[in-house]
Design a protein around this motif. Structure first.
Motif, PDB file in Angstrom:
ATOM      1  N   GLN A  98      65.462  33.779  35.143  1.00 21.32           N
ATOM      2  CA  GLN A  98      65.620  34.623  33.827  1.00 21.32           C
ATOM      3  C   GLN A  98      66.172  35.589  33.638  1.00 21.32           C
ATOM      4  N   GLN A  99      65.986  36.613  34.564  1.00 21.63           N
ATOM      5  CA  GLN A  99      66.510  37.700  34.490  1.00 21.63           C
ATOM      6  C   GLN A  99      68.208  37.709  34.713  1.00 21.63           C
ATOM      7  N   GLN A 100      68.522  36.796  35.564  1.00 25.40           N
ATOM      8  CA  GLN A 100      69.987  36.406  35.739  1.00 25.40           C
ATOM      9  C   GLN A 100      70.578  35.932  34.642  1.00 25.40           C
ATOM     10  N   LEU A 101      69.914  34.957  33.874  1.00 31.39           N
ATOM     11  CA  LEU A 101      70.414  34.343  32.874  1.00 31.39           C
ATOM     12  C   LEU A 101      70.559  35.337  31.589  1.00 31.39           C
ATOM     13  N   GLU A 109      80.263  36.632  31.797  1.00 30.26           N
ATOM     14  CA  GLU A 109      80.109  35.408  32.460  1.00 30.26           C
ATOM     15  C   GLU A 109      80.894  34.193  31.440  1.00 30.26           C
ATOM     16  N   SER A 110      81.320  33.229  32.030  1.00 29.59           N
ATOM     17  CA  SER A 110      82.005  32.019  31.279  1.00 29.59           C
ATOM     18  C   SER A 110      80.694  31.354  30.663  1.00 29.59           C
ATOM     19  N   VAL A 111      80.905  30.619  29.693  1.00 31.27           N
ATOM     20  CA  VAL A 111      79.767  29.533  29.120  1.00 31.27           C
ATOM     21  C   VAL A 111      79.455  28.593  29.990  1.00 31.27           C
ATOM     22  N   GLU A 112      80.505  28.148  30.806  1.00 31.21           N
ATOM     23  CA  GLU A 112      79.999  27.217  31.874  1.00 31.21           C
ATOM     24  C   GLU A 112      78.944  27.625  32.809  1.00 31.21           C
ATOM     25  N   LEU A 113      79.302  29.030  33.293  1.00 31.68           N
ATOM     26  CA  LEU A 113      78.287  29.574  34.379  1.00 31.68           C
ATOM     27  C   LEU A 113      77.054  29.879  33.770  1.00 31.68           C
ATOM     28  N   ILE A 114      77.073  30.209  32.608  1.00 27.62           N
ATOM     29  CA  ILE A 114      75.753  30.471  31.719  1.00 27.62           C
ATOM     30  C   ILE A 114      74.984  29.112  31.701  1.00 27.62           C
ATOM     31  N   ARG A 115      75.717  28.072  31.376  1.00 26.14           N
ATOM     32  CA  ARG A 115      75.053  26.818  31.038  1.00 26.14           C
ATOM     33  C   ARG A 115      74.365  26.347  32.487  1.00 26.14           C
ATOM     34  N   LYS A 117      73.423  28.278  34.974  1.00 28.27           N
ATOM     35  CA  LYS A 117      72.067  28.895  35.457  1.00 28.27           C
ATOM     36  C   LYS A 117      71.024  28.458  34.487  1.00 28.27           C
ATOM     37  N   ASN A 118      71.208  28.266  33.043  1.00 33.61           N
ATOM     38  CA  ASN A 118      70.173  27.593  32.208  1.00 33.61           C
ATOM     39  C   ASN A 118      69.805  26.209  33.120  1.00 33.61           C
ATOM     40  N   GLN A 119      70.666  25.373  33.364  1.00 35.79           N
ATOM     41  CA  GLN A 119      70.115  24.119  34.167  1.00 35.79           C
ATOM     42  C   GLN A 119      69.291  24.481  35.197  1.00 35.79           C
ATOM     43  N   GLU A 120      69.618  25.509  36.190  1.00 35.89           N
ATOM     44  CA  GLU A 120      68.833  25.664  37.246  1.00 35.89           C
ATOM     45  C   GLU A 120      67.502  25.964  36.634  1.00 35.89           C
ATOM     46  N   LEU A 124      63.850  24.137  37.664  1.00 36.74           N
ATOM     47  CA  LEU A 124      62.881  24.869  38.143  1.00 36.74           C
ATOM     48  C   LEU A 124      61.473  24.817  37.307  1.00 36.74           C
ATOM     49  N   ARG A 125      61.498  24.884  35.834  1.00 36.69           N
ATOM     50  CA  ARG A 125      60.529  24.540  35.164  1.00 36.69           C
ATOM     51  C   ARG A 125      59.861  23.425  35.352  1.00 36.69           C
ATOM     52  N   GLN A 126      60.665  22.252  35.540  1.00 36.62           N
ATOM     53  CA  GLN A 126      60.204  20.681  35.592  1.00 36.62           C
ATOM     54  C   GLN A 126      59.386  20.694  36.892  1.00 36.62           C
ATOM     55  N   GLU A 127      59.903  21.406  38.059  1.00 34.58           N
ATOM     56  CA  GLU A 127      59.220  21.077  39.454  1.00 34.58           C
ATOM     57  C   GLU A 127      57.832  22.032  39.276  1.00 34.58           C
TER      58      GLU A 127
END
Length: 161
Positions: A98-101, A109-115, A117-120, A124-127
């Motif tokens: 969350q801090q990294q995001l 950072e590019s939008v793709e990298l942000i996306r 990170k958000n997917q990660e 993790l929340r699902q886990e």
């Protein structure tokens, strides 16, 4: 999620919380299972600041009311300890992500990298949610069908006050 499944999930969550807090201390909070993080009024009336206040006000503890055996108590304690450790590790990772995001959102950072990170974060929340659910299922398996029914009646009685 259909209403019946949601009610079953709340019931299992309440079992885990009541039993864990009746004697062993807080293990995990199942509130994160609510759809869109909208907690039901039932769960809110049971849980206040990760503490089961109504259970502590009762003259007889939930463990006594459910007539849990020493073996059941020990198994529940072990389940909650095991899952709590796993969940805490993932929550620590979640805080880092969350801090990294957050840093990425204000950075360049590019939008793709942000996306990505958000997917990660989503994974993790699902886990974490899956671990909480498995903890509740494992706790449920320790209770007899009669204890589950008795717990339901106790819960309904406490909520009607």
């Amino acid at each position: 999620m259909p209403i019946i499944q949601w009610q079953c999930l709340l019931f299992l969550a309440a079992i885990s919380i009541f039993i864990a807090n009746s004697r062993f201390g807080l293990a995990v909070s199942p509130l994160s299972f609510s759809p869109n993080n909208q907690h039901s009024s039932t769960a809110k009336s049971i849980i206040v600041n990760n503490d089961v206040t109504k259970a502590k006000q009762q003259p007889q503890s939930l463990i006594q009311q459910l007539n849990l055996t020493d073996e059941q108590r020990q198994k529940i304690k072990q389940i909650h300890y095991r899952y709590k450790q796993q969940i805490l590790k993932k929550k620590n990772n979640l805080a880092v992500l969350q801090q990294q995001l957050s840093d990425m959102m204000i950075g360049t950072e590019s939008v793709e990298l942000i996306r990505t990170k958000n997917q990660e974060l989503v994974i993790l929340r699902q886990e974490i949610g899956a671990l909480r659910f498995e903890s509740m299922l494992a706790t449920r398996e320790i209770l007899t069908p009669q204890q589950r029914q008795k717990f339901k009646k106790i819960l309904e009685s406490r909520l009607s006050r």
